[in-house]
Design a protein around this motif. Structure first.
Motif, PDB file in Angstrom:
ATOM      1  N   VAL A 203       0.871  -1.173   0.000  1.00 17.41           N
ATOM      2  CA  VAL A 203       0.000   0.000   0.000  1.00 17.41           C
ATOM      3  C   VAL A 203       0.909   1.224   0.000  1.00 17.41           C
ATOM      4  CG1 VAL A 203      -1.795   1.253   1.225  1.00 17.41           C
ATOM      5  CG2 VAL A 203      -1.804  -1.256   1.230  1.00 17.41           C
ATOM      6  N   PRO A 204       0.920   2.010  -1.084  1.00 16.86           N
ATOM      7  CA  PRO A 204       1.868   3.135  -1.193  1.00 16.86           C
ATOM      8  C   PRO A 204       1.699   4.120  -0.043  1.00 16.86           C
ATOM      9  CG  PRO A 204       0.826   2.671  -3.305  1.00 16.86           C
ATOM     10  CD  PRO A 204       0.077   1.889  -2.282  1.00 16.86           C
ATOM     11  N   GLY A 205       2.800   4.734   0.305  1.00 21.91           N
ATOM     12  CA  GLY A 205       2.821   5.715   1.377  1.00 21.91           C
ATOM     13  C   GLY A 205       4.241   5.890   1.866  1.00 21.91           C
ATOM     14  N   THR A 206       4.394   6.473   3.007  1.00 16.19           N
ATOM     15  CA  THR A 206       5.713   6.682   3.585  1.00 16.19           C
ATOM     16  C   THR A 206       6.223   5.376   4.182  1.00 16.19           C
ATOM     17  OG1 THR A 206       5.174   8.978   4.115  1.00 16.19           O
ATOM     18  CG2 THR A 206       7.057   8.004   5.249  1.00 16.19           C
ATOM     19  N   ALA A 207       7.351   4.924   3.670  1.00 16.04           N
ATOM     20  CA  ALA A 207       7.939   3.685   4.180  1.00 16.04           C
ATOM     21  C   ALA A 207       8.628   3.946   5.511  1.00 16.04           C
ATOM     22  CB  ALA A 207       8.932   3.117   3.174  1.00 16.04           C
ATOM     23  N   ASP A 208       8.359   3.092   6.464  1.00 12.39           N
ATOM     24  CA  ASP A 208       8.952   3.229   7.797  1.00 12.39           C
ATOM     25  C   ASP A 208       9.707   1.944   8.121  1.00 12.39           C
ATOM     26  OD1 ASP A 208       9.618   4.124  10.295  1.00 12.39           O
ATOM     27  OD2 ASP A 208       7.668   3.660  11.199  1.00 12.39           O
ATOM     28  N   LEU A 209      11.012   1.963   7.848  1.00 14.30           N
ATOM     29  CA  LEU A 209      11.862   0.806   8.105  1.00 14.30           C
ATOM     30  C   LEU A 209      12.359   0.884   9.543  1.00 14.30           C
ATOM     31  CD1 LEU A 209      13.466  -1.694   7.313  1.00 14.30           C
ATOM     32  CD2 LEU A 209      15.192  -0.209   6.292  1.00 14.30           C
ATOM     33  N   GLN A 210      11.816   0.027  10.394  1.00 10.50           N
ATOM     34  CA  GLN A 210      12.179   0.033  11.806  1.00 10.50           C
ATOM     35  C   GLN A 210      12.595  -1.376  12.226  1.00 10.50           C
ATOM     36  OE1 GLN A 210      12.517   2.601  13.757  1.00 10.50           O
ATOM     37  NE2 GLN A 210      11.711   4.103  12.306  1.00 10.50           N
ATOM     38  N   VAL A 211      13.741  -1.458  12.900  1.00  7.46           N
ATOM     39  CA  VAL A 211      14.286  -2.734  13.367  1.00  7.46           C
ATOM     40  C   VAL A 211      14.652  -2.586  14.840  1.00  7.46           C
ATOM     41  CG1 VAL A 211      15.993  -4.544  12.964  1.00  7.46           C
ATOM     42  CG2 VAL A 211      15.274  -3.069  11.072  1.00  7.46           C
ATOM     43  N   SER A 212      14.219  -3.517  15.644  1.00  7.84           N
ATOM     44  CA  SER A 212      14.610  -3.525  17.054  1.00  7.84           C
ATOM     45  C   SER A 212      15.112  -4.916  17.422  1.00  7.84           C
ATOM     46  CB  SER A 212      13.439  -3.134  17.962  1.00  7.84           C
ATOM     47  OG  SER A 212      12.420  -4.108  17.914  1.00  7.84           O
ATOM     48  N   LEU A 213      16.027  -4.950  18.386  1.00 12.67           N
ATOM     49  CA  LEU A 213      16.630  -6.197  18.837  1.00 12.67           C
ATOM     50  C   LEU A 213      16.380  -6.392  20.325  1.00 12.67           C
ATOM     51  CD1 LEU A 213      20.143  -6.019  17.086  1.00 12.67           C
ATOM     52  CD2 LEU A 213      18.040  -7.042  16.213  1.00 12.67           C
ATOM     53  N   THR A 214      16.164  -7.632  20.705  1.00  8.93           N
ATOM     54  CA  THR A 214      16.075  -7.951  22.129  1.00  8.93           C
ATOM     55  C   THR A 214      17.489  -8.033  22.713  1.00  8.93           C
ATOM     56  OG1 THR A 214      16.072 -10.334  21.671  1.00  8.93           O
ATOM     57  CG2 THR A 214      13.931  -9.214  21.777  1.00  8.93           C
ATOM     58  N   GLU A 215      17.566  -8.269  24.016  1.00  7.74           N
ATOM     59  CA  GLU A 215      18.868  -8.421  24.657  1.00  7.74           C
ATOM     60  C   GLU A 215      19.619  -9.619  24.067  1.00  7.74           C
ATOM     61  OE1 GLU A 215      20.510  -6.717  27.181  1.00  7.74           O
ATOM     62  OE2 GLU A 215      19.014  -5.136  26.853  1.00  7.74           O
ATOM     63  N   LEU A 216      20.897  -9.439  23.839  1.00  9.20           N
ATOM     64  CA  LEU A 216      21.735 -10.532  23.366  1.00  9.20           C
ATOM     65  C   LEU A 216      21.988 -11.483  24.539  1.00  9.20           C
ATOM     66  CD1 LEU A 216      23.429 -11.783  21.086  1.00  9.20           C
ATOM     67  CD2 LEU A 216      25.339 -10.349  21.848  1.00  9.20           C
ATOM     68  N   GLU A 217      21.518 -12.711  24.405  1.00  9.51           N
ATOM     69  CA  GLU A 217      21.662 -13.699  25.464  1.00  9.51           C
ATOM     70  C   GLU A 217      22.672 -14.760  25.057  1.00  9.51           C
ATOM     71  OE1 GLU A 217      17.788 -15.233  26.118  1.00  9.51           O
ATOM     72  OE2 GLU A 217      16.993 -13.377  27.006  1.00  9.51           O
ATOM     73  N   HIS A 218      23.257 -15.413  26.056  1.00  8.66           N
ATOM     74  CA  HIS A 218      24.232 -16.456  25.753  1.00  8.66           C
ATOM     75  C   HIS A 218      24.167 -17.531  26.829  1.00  8.66           C
ATOM     76  CE1 HIS A 218      27.279 -15.275  28.868  1.00  8.66           C
ATOM     77  NE2 HIS A 218      26.644 -14.112  28.760  1.00  8.66           N
TER      78      HIS A 218
END
Length: 383
Positions: A203-218
């Motif tokens: 659907v055309p419009g303003t593209a909002d590229l958003q990326v979030s990461l959780t805590e890096l666990e080990h």
């Protein structure tokens, strides 16, 4: 593009009536120019009709049946999938061609479904009967969902996709599923083979590229450390991503890939990726950070980093064994020292007594006999 052709058709109906042959030539040239080498879209036929099949797509030559987009090469993605760019409130029509390559008639069930993330990564269509909230609800078949196709033939199933008014801009993903159910034999279970073609709607419009990461666990795994982080699509566009672990400390920095890679993440969706660091040093410190790059197909890219994890390597077992050995050695030394001191003290006393005896012998004084019986006997002989 299909919607554009239909709009032009409504505006030029009178001219087509005057010059039918000329318009046929122009439209044929336009299709060939836009999709060189592609097969022409099949003429609309009823969804339950079967006609002799032309050479099937590659997917059909290796399976009992295959599915191809009706407007293949015009409005579809690679691999026979569907791809559209529609404004909110717009509508488009397309079709799916089902190929039956077996030697008997087959009955197929066709339905639309939303797409969600599958366990372990990747995408999977929702099960039929689940409540659909996006493309799976907006895509409607123009006929019955059950289609019977004769042997070595094909059938066309038409559908429409209507975007509700007020739909926010962004990427929406669904699928058109064609299922073949095999009846149970000798008390066995039914098996179902499904082919799902993606339906990617923009659907055309303003593209909002958003990326979030959780805590890096080990956690410890296989003699090393396994790292896990979850990628979340908090924007409105579909993207793929690739992740990497960056390790610093020691002689030189290095990287470890996170897997899986190149999978789609739909808006509002998430995917978990992992990486393993196997050759940690026995003694030292390392810092680990996850870096993820999200890429919109044919568009922008964005890179985000996770929190930093600090690892301290220390040979605890070796240290414990060393400390235990030192304590045992110390205890042995203490015990040995006490025994040696007692032995030295006895030796000193013996030497002192021996020197006293020698002095008395030199002075002519024999040592007194301390035996009382001999003293009494001596007294009797010498009154």
């Amino acid at each position: 593009m299909n919607s554009c052709l239909r709009a032009q058709g409504g505006a030029t109906a009178t001219r087509r009536a005057r010059f039918p042959a000329l318009w046929s030539i122009l439209l044929t040239g336009l299709v060939l120019a836009l999709a060189p080498g592609a097969q022409a879209a099949p003429a609309p036929v009823p969804s339950t009709a079967s006609v002799p099949s032309p050479p099937p797509p590659e997917s059909a030559t290796k399976a009992p049946f295959g599915v191809r987009a009706g407007l293949y090469g015009l409005t579809t993605l690679t691999g026979g999938h569907f791809g559209y760019a529609l404004k909110a409130g717009a509508r488009i029509e397309d079709s799916a061609v089902i190929y039956n390559e077996s030697d008997e008639a087959r009955t197929f069930h066709v339905y639309a479904a939303d797409v969600a993330h599958a366990a372990g990564g990747g995408l999977a269509p929702a099960q039929e009967g689940q409540r659909m909230g996006a493309v799976g609800a907006w895509l409607k078949l123009d006929s019955e969902a059950t289609v019977t196709v004769r042997p070595k033939s094909r059938a066309t199933v038409r559908f429409s996709l209507a975007v509700p008014a007020g739909t926010p801009p962004g990427s929406y993903l669904g699928s058109l599923v064609t299922a073949l159910r095999t009846p149970a034999v000798s008390g066995g279970v039914n098996t179902e083979t499904r082919i799902a073609r993606l339906v990617e709607l923009t659907v055309p419009g303003t593209a909002d590229l958003q990326v979030s990461l959780t805590e890096l666990e080990h956690r410890p795994a296989g003699g090393g450390e396994e790292f896990t982080v979850t990628v979340r699509n908090t924007g409105n566009v579909l993207y793929t991503f690739a992740g990497t672990l960056h390790i610093t400390g020691g002689s030189s920095p290095r990287t470890v890939p996170l897997t899986p890679t190149g999978i789609y993440v739909i808006p509002g969706g998430s995917a978990t990726i992992t990486g393993r660091l196997a050759d940690l040093p026995a003694l030292g410190r390392r810092t680990v950070t996850a870096s993820v790059t999200a890429t919109v197909p044919g568009g922008a890219a964005k890179t985000v980093d996770s929190n930093t994890v600090r690892l301290s390597s220390f040979p605890w077992l070796i240290a414990a064994l060393t400390v235990g050995g030192l304590l045992a050695l110390g205890l042995l030394l203490v015990i040995t020292r006490k025994r040696r001191r007692a032995w030295l003290r006895r030796r000193a006393e013996e030497r002192t007594a021996l020197r006293a005896l020698r002095r008395e012998l030199r002075a002519g004084n024999p040592p007194a006999d301390d035996d009382p019986h001999e003293s009494r006997a001596g007294g009797a002989e010498h009154p």
